[in-house]
Design a protein around this motif. Structure first.
Motif, short mmCIF file in Angstrom:
data_model
loop_
_atom_site.label_atom_id
_atom_site.label_comp_id
_atom_site.label_asym_id
_atom_site.label_seq_id
_atom_site.Cartn_x
_atom_site.Cartn_y
_atom_site.Cartn_z
N ALA A 25 4.83 53.36 -94.69
CA ALA A 25 6.61 53.50 -93.61
C ALA A 25 6.68 52.51 -94.58
O ALA A 25 8.47 52.25 -94.83
CB ALA A 25 6.63 53.81 -92.73
N CYS A 26 6.35 51.60 -94.51
CA CYS A 26 6.81 49.88 -94.99
C CYS A 26 6.95 49.67 -95.96
O CYS A 26 8.13 48.94 -95.95
CB CYS A 26 5.54 48.95 -94.03
SG CYS A 26 5.85 47.71 -94.66
N LEU A 27 6.79 50.43 -96.30
CA LEU A 27 6.66 50.33 -98.62
C LEU A 27 7.76 51.90 -98.87
O LEU A 27 8.30 51.15 -99.32
CB LEU A 27 5.35 50.52 -99.29
CG LEU A 27 4.43 50.22 -99.07
CD1 LEU A 27 2.96 50.30 -99.63
CD2 LEU A 27 4.92 48.09 -99.55
N VAL A 28 7.55 52.44 -97.75
CA VAL A 28 9.07 53.12 -98.44
C VAL A 28 10.26 52.48 -97.90
O VAL A 28 10.96 52.55 -98.99
CB VAL A 28 8.80 54.85 -97.78
CG1 VAL A 28 9.91 55.73 -97.59
CG2 VAL A 28 7.75 55.25 -98.58
N GLY A 29 10.17 52.41 -96.53
CA GLY A 29 11.34 51.72 -95.78
C GLY A 29 11.81 49.96 -96.91
O GLY A 29 12.45 50.08 -97.11
N ALA A 30 10.45 49.45 -97.43
CA ALA A 30 11.51 48.09 -98.51
C ALA A 30 11.62 49.11 -99.73
O ALA A 30 11.88 47.63 -101.13
CB ALA A 30 9.87 47.05 -98.34
N GLY A 31 11.38 49.98 -100.11
CA GLY A 31 11.47 50.72 -101.75
C GLY A 31 10.89 50.87 -102.48
O GLY A 31 11.55 50.74 -103.65
N TYR A 32 9.44 49.98 -102.48
CA TYR A 32 8.55 50.43 -102.83
C TYR A 32 7.90 51.41 -103.77
O TYR A 32 7.46 51.98 -104.67
CB TYR A 32 7.15 49.88 -102.65
CG TYR A 32 6.76 48.40 -102.83
CD1 TYR A 32 6.70 48.18 -104.07
CD2 TYR A 32 7.70 48.37 -101.45
CE1 TYR A 32 6.58 46.34 -102.86
CE2 TYR A 32 7.43 46.51 -101.41
CZ TYR A 32 7.09 45.72 -102.79
OH TYR A 32 7.15 44.54 -102.15
N GLY A 33 9.42 52.86 -103.30
CA GLY A 33 8.71 54.59 -103.20
C GLY A 33 8.71 55.34 -102.65
O GLY A 33 9.66 55.17 -101.33
N ILE A 34 8.70 56.19 -102.72
CA ILE A 34 8.44 57.95 -101.29
C ILE A 34 7.55 57.96 -101.13
O ILE A 34 6.17 57.50 -101.70
CB ILE A 34 9.27 58.84 -101.82
CG1 ILE A 34 9.08 59.53 -103.73
CG2 ILE A 34 10.54 58.45 -102.78
CD1 ILE A 34 9.00 60.79 -103.83
N GLY A 35 6.99 58.53 -100.26
CA GLY A 35 5.89 59.11 -99.77
C GLY A 35 5.84 60.47 -99.11
O GLY A 35 6.84 61.09 -98.73
#
Length: 224
Positions: free
Chosen positions: A144-154
């Motif tokens: 969730a943290c990485l998706v929210g930061a724009g690194y990708g989708i999950g």
């Protein structure tokens, strides 16, 4: 360890890949109705969990039973849809339900194959060859943290990411009809005891029956 045939403690293995919604109620009921037989819960990757059930290291386990090794029985308990976790400004939010073909065009936050083997395989099979895996994660919080930061989708079970808006993400269902996970209670056929049988019966009554029948595919021999 405790004799698997006559346990004073029930050893319950839980695969990190499988949803466990409702487990707290089952454990609380066990404590209330049979306080002299506590349940010791331990996480284990699904491959290790099946191995432990066969060797007697676990009495029961919660896992996906689609590919159940020979010698194990299973009881399907719950089913949960997979959803796509998206940043707030993702173009994929235009879809009411996201097709797998559209996901392949974006960087993917994928599950770690060592700790979430089944979930990793399920997402990989659903999306096919994905050429852009930006990160692998061992927890839904980091996803969730990485998706929210724009690194990708999950892609994750619906209930695994709590309060998604607080992470700056939104959820969309997958368009494919097979995008769900099923959690089953598994045990070794030949190592049942009275306390384990009673725990299985409590699980039967604690979870509502699934609508669709479940026929696990048994492996001729476990490959560990």
């Amino acid at each position: 360890m405790t004799n698997p045939g006559h346990p004073s403690v029930i050893l319950l293995g839980v695969s990190p890949s499988t949803p466990i919604r409702g487990l707290a109620c089952l454990l609380a009921r066990q404590r209330a109705e049979e306080p002299d037989t506590p349940v010791l819960v331990q996480e284990a990757p699904q491959r290790i969990l099946f191995q432990g059930l066969i060797r007697g290291a676990f009495h029961v386990g919660l896992a996906d039973a689609t590919m159940l090794p020979a010698g194990l029985s299973s009881l399907p308990l719950l089913q949960e849809d997979l959803v796509v976790a998206l940043p707030r400004r993702s173009p994929l939010l235009a879809y009411a339900s996201v097709p797998a073909s559209a996901i392949r065009d974006y960087p993917l936050i994928q599950w770690c194959p060592d700790t979430h083997e089944f979930l990793y395989q399920h997402v990989s099979a659903l999306l096919g060859e994905h050429g852009s895996v930006s990160r692998t994660v061992k927890s839904s919080a980091l996803m969730a943290c990485l998706v929210g930061a724009g690194y990708g989708i999950g892609v994750a079970p619906r209930t695994s990411i709590e309060r998604p808006r607080e992470w700056g993400i939104l959820m969309r269902p997958l368009q494919e009809g097979t995008s769900s996970l099923r959690t089953s209670l598994c045990w070794q056929k030949e190592l049942q005891s009275g306390s384990v049988e009673r725990f299985i019966q409590r699980a039967c009554s604690a979870f509502p029956p699934l609508r669709q029948p479940h026929q696990p595919r048994h492996l001729d021999s476990p490959k560990f």
